[in-house]
Design an enzyme around this catalytic site. Structure first.
Site, short mmCIF file in Angstrom:
data_model
loop_
_atom_site.label_atom_id
_atom_site.label_comp_id
_atom_site.label_asym_id
_atom_site.label_seq_id
_atom_site.Cartn_x
_atom_site.Cartn_y
_atom_site.Cartn_z
N GLU A 79 0.80 -1.22 0.00
CA GLU A 79 0.00 0.00 0.00
C GLU A 79 0.84 1.27 0.00
OE1 GLU A 79 -0.08 -1.72 4.25
OE2 GLU A 79 -0.31 -2.43 2.22
N ASP B 7 13.69 21.41 -31.30
CA ASP B 7 13.73 22.49 -32.27
C ASP B 7 15.17 22.96 -32.41
OD1 ASP B 7 12.87 24.36 -34.05
OD2 ASP B 7 11.93 25.69 -32.58
N ASN C 295 7.73 -8.51 1.97
CA ASN C 295 6.36 -9.03 1.96
C ASN C 295 6.33 -10.51 1.58
OD1 ASN C 295 5.69 -6.42 2.55
ND2 ASN C 295 4.22 -6.18 0.87
N GLU D 28 7.25 -12.63 4.48
CA GLU D 28 6.14 -12.81 5.41
C GLU D 28 5.21 -13.93 4.94
OE1 GLU D 28 4.37 -8.97 5.54
OE2 GLU D 28 6.11 -8.02 6.47
N ASN E 132 4.05 -5.46 8.48
CA ASN E 132 3.77 -4.92 7.17
C ASN E 132 3.81 -3.39 7.19
OD1 ASN E 132 3.08 -5.47 4.40
ND2 ASN E 132 1.08 -4.60 4.84
#
Length: 828
Positions: free
Chosen positions: A283, A325, A632, A635, A660
């Site tokens: 998140e 340019d 993560n 985990e 987390n």
């Protein structure tokens, strides 16, 4: 009807107008039919619609889902934290997109406020918005042209069309010029256009188009019709988000099923599965991306680049092609007299005979960049312009026109009138009967004329703008008297490259980027500048539609395109490019509003700095993704492997949420400000089609997640044998501290072991210290320990926790040092 190529009388007939203009009554009736002479605004988009656009990202929807799951579980703290991230990310996107919608509003500021017209047979100043087709307008030097119009007549009119066509020099206009029906906009000498200005002369013209039907309005429609594409970063994040959906659902289902097989209650099964699904969703990813982009934006601001759309910062880092340019971007815009062909030889201006430069000075005025270049060269050679004017006073002049292709100054020399002429080589050669040779004049025969043509072709072939000088006594001060002149020689001019541009292009080339020149200027001039600067590809004499098509074709070929520009004619391409870059000083409002990045200093080398910052940002985002995903995934693996081994669950749902949140915040956010690697501008651009999670990147994540998992399960199994009641706390502390120490593995592709490298990002040290401190507090602070269902640890427990937690960090640094040593050994 093509007004540019149509005879004047036919244009007037088609407009049902006359050279005397319209009556007020007729003008009012036409205004009622055609509407005001103002640019049409793009269809406004409501703030609510823009807000809803922000929810088109898959990652954002994952955040919404994660918030809902946390609320279902009754974890309001977790839900509030995720929702806060969602709100911040959405608001930032909303504000930046709302500002980007102002591109069309900027076009309105190019409108002329007043216009001078013939109405009811008299000259009137009116509101330019009330002009209609058929109105006859009167223009003088300095005036803004209020509408597209066909010239009826005038005197020595020159118009600055740089903002519309990219033409660097004022363009001569001629009402009687004969041109083809399909001639390019820049060559329509019988027409003048809204949004341009009169550089010199005066004219009368009949209005042929107003408002959105003008060329300026047509470009506005192009800008409004260009669909903004997602940046490469946005595309990669969306692809990553789609993968995470399946990862989150799969992980939750597997762990829930394993818990059920071990006899856990239905409530614990659902709770564990849902919490693990939340743990699989990063998140903090949108927040870290936003922070990384914002940090890069501030660094770019210090380097004179203002960012109007955050994702564009990273896009520059993935750019493969820079389209630019020429005039005032790659070049200074100041013409310089660089070569002279005199006495049959190619020489520098300083080596040219005085009479050559004197002829150029006496033939020049004071309102043209070419004239200024002649005056500078003459001054450097010691020629006093004031003395020449005093010794040979003015006796008349013949201004330049595109029809005669020359200008002349008549001077009283005391023994008669001498004409000094400057103009197109071919035209001046037609009027010449002699040529300067070794200080004198000899008859100009055919071989001599051919030598002049050959010299002109050679100079022009090098992209130089060539003029011829001539002089001669005349019977009177008029054009018909310009005969039997003496050809003084050829003067060649160049618009030199701006400071630092050549080195900047070389740096971009070394970084694997191609630079392409897209300009409205003449082909030979553009190609000469390109050769000098090391640019391989040139597109010259292009229209706004051409620029847009070039950018779109490059994108279809898989390129990530950065477009630089400053004029109205650049706006569609600026908006369509992956990242549009406008000049902040000389750039038009339209260009700046259409662009994502604005260069305050108008310097091309600033683009190199911006590309470097973009690459640093993307690298830091990958470092964060690596750190977050390896943590993560560890985990998830801890729970899955424990379940497969029929061990008790090593972590409770609330403990998992704590870990987390801990890893997703302070340590991970610190990676957004990691300093640049030394070789950042020596690498080739990333493959635009490469996924954020490439195969090698995924393997690295799996390797380090495996180390974290092994360390945690080792400590957990040991505790189960010694103190089963403290096993969950041991696993919790081991995994938490291991993730904090793992930050060092994420900071760099190389080892982070020297004091200088360790201290290079103090935010990383602070983030790791804060996260580690909070992890210890979770066990030491009794109320928090009770909430998380933890126990007190004995000294031996702490020793095992610290030893196991350090293993992934130490192993990672050893592998990085070995890899660096191997790379050095393999180098030739």
């Amino acid at each position: 009807m093509n007004a540019a190529s149509t005879p004047i009388d036919d244009v007037l007939a088609g407009l049902e107008a006359s050279r005397d203009g319209l009556t007020d009554a007729e003008a009012a009736a036409r205004l009622e039919r055609v509407g005001l002479n103002q640019l049409t605004r793009a269809q406004p988009i409501s703030a609510l619609t823009i807000l809803l656009h922000q929810f088109g990202s898959v990652v954002v929807w994952l955040l919404v889902a994660a918030t809902a799951i946390a609320l279902v579980q009754g974890d309001r703290i977790e839900a509030a934290a995720i929702a806060a991230v969602l709100v911040i990310n959405t608001l930032i996107g909303f504000v930046t997109e709302l500002r980007a919608r102002r591109a069309m509003e900027a076009l309105l500021r190019l409108d002329a406020a007043m216009a001078t017209v013939l109405r009811d047979g008299s000259v009137k100043a009116i509101d330019a918005r009330t002009l209609v087709p058929g109105d006859v307008i009167i223009l003088e030097a300095g005036a803004n042209i209020p509408a597209d119009a066909r010239l009826l007549g005038g005197a020595e009119l020159r118009v600055n069309e740089a903002a519309l066509t990219g033409e660097s020099m004022p363009v001569s206009k001629d009402a009687l010029a004969v041109i083809a029906a399909d001639v390019l906009l820049a060559d329509r000498r019988t027409m003048i256009y809204k949004g341009t200005t009169v550089a010199a002369g005066m004219a009368r013209a009949v209005v042929t188009a107003t408002g959105p039907l003008t060329e300026l309005g047509r470009i506005g429609a192009l800008v409004a019709g260009v669909r903004e594409e997602k940046t490469p970063l946005e595309v990669r994040l969306d692809a990553l988000g789609r993968r995470l959906i399946w990862l989150a659902l799969g992980a939750g289902a597997v762990v829930g099923a394993l818990a059920a097989l071990q006899g856990a209650g239905l409530g614990l099964v659902i709770e564990t599965g849902l919490v693990l699904a939340i743990a699989a969703v990063p998140e903090a990813l949108p927040t870290v991306v936003t922070i990384a982009l914002a940090v890069g934006m501030h660094r770019m601001t210090r380097r004179h680049a203002i960012v109007r759309r955050l994702p564009a910062v990273e896009t520059l880092g993935s750019t493969t092609v820079v389209c630019t340019d020429k005039t005032l971007t790659l070049t200074t815009g100041d013409m310089t007299l660089t070569r002279a062909w005199v006495n049959g030889r190619d020489v520098t201006p300083g080596d040219a005979p005085p009479r050559f430069l004197e002829a150029g000075v006496l033939a020049s005025g004071a309102d043209d960049p070419l004239d200024a270049a002649i005056f500078r060269a003459a001054g450097a050679a010691g020629i006093d312009r004031t003395r020449l004017d005093r010794e040979r006073p003015d006796a008349g002049s013949l201004p330049f026109s595109s029809a005669r292709k020359l200008m002349a100054s008549f001077r009283d020399t005391g023994t008669g009138v001498t004409a000094y002429v400057k103009g197109a080589p071919g035209r001046v050669l037609e009027l010449s009967a002699a040529i300067v040779q070794d200080g004198g004049a000899v008859a100009l025969d055919e071989p001599g004329r051919q030598r002049v043509h050959d010299a002109n072709a050679a100079l022009a072939g090098n992209g130089l703008r060539v003029l011829a000088f001539a002089s001669g006594q005349v019977a009177r001060a008029d054009e018909d008297a310009l005969t039997s002149l003496t050809f003084e020689g050829l003067a060649a001019f160049v618009d030199p490259p701006a400071e630092g541009v050549k080195a900047a292009i070389a740096t971009l080339t070394g970084a694997g980027l191609r630079t392409i020149m897209i300009t409205g200027d003449q082909k030979l001039t553009a190609e000469a500048i390109a050769r000098d600067l090391g640019i391989a590809a040139v597109h010259s004499r292009v229209s706004p539609e051409d620029k847009l098509r070039i950018v779109e074709q490059l994108q279809r070929d898989g390129e990530i395109v950065a477009m630089l520009g400053d004029g109205v004619n650049d706006a569609p391409a600026l908006k369509r490019a992956d990242v549009g870059v406008a000049m902040g000083g000389r750039g038009t409002d339209v260009a700046k509003e259409a662009a994502a990045i604005v260069l305050q200093d108008d310097r091309f080398p600033t683009v190199v700095a911006a590309v470097e910052e973009g690459r640093v940002i993307y690298t830091n985002i990958r470092k964060f993704v690596f750190y977050l995903f390896s943590c993560n995934l560890a985990e998830i693996l801890v729970l899955v492997i424990a379940g497969l081994a029929t061990l008790p669950l090593p972590l409770a749902p609330l403990q998992l949420l704590w870990l987390n949140m801990l890893t997703d915040t302070f340590p991970a956010l610190a990676l957004a400000v990691e300093p640049a690697d030394r070789d950042v501008m020596l690498r080739p651009p990333r493959d635009p089609r490469e996924a954020l999670l490439s195969r090698s990147f995924l393997l690295a994540i799996l390797l380090y997640a495996g180390l974290l998992t092994a360390a945690t399960l080792a400590a957990f199994v040991w505790a189960l044998q010694v103190h089963p009641e403290r096993a969950t706390t041991v696993a919790f502390m081991t995994l938490g501290l291991a993730q904090v120490l793992h930050l060092g593995n994420a900071r760099s592709a190389g080892a982070v072991v020297t004091p200088a490298r360790i201290m290079s990002n103090p935010w990383a040290l602070a983030g790791a210290g804060l996260a580690g401190g909070l992890q210890v507090i979770a066990v030491v602070y009794v109320p928090l320990r009770q909430v998380l269902h933890l126990t007190w640890l004995a000294p031996l427990d702490w020793a095992v926790v610290v030893a196991c937690a350090a293993v992934p960090a130490v192993a990672g640094q050893v592998m990085k040092m070995f890899s660096e040593r191997t790379r050095r050994t393999d180098r030739p």
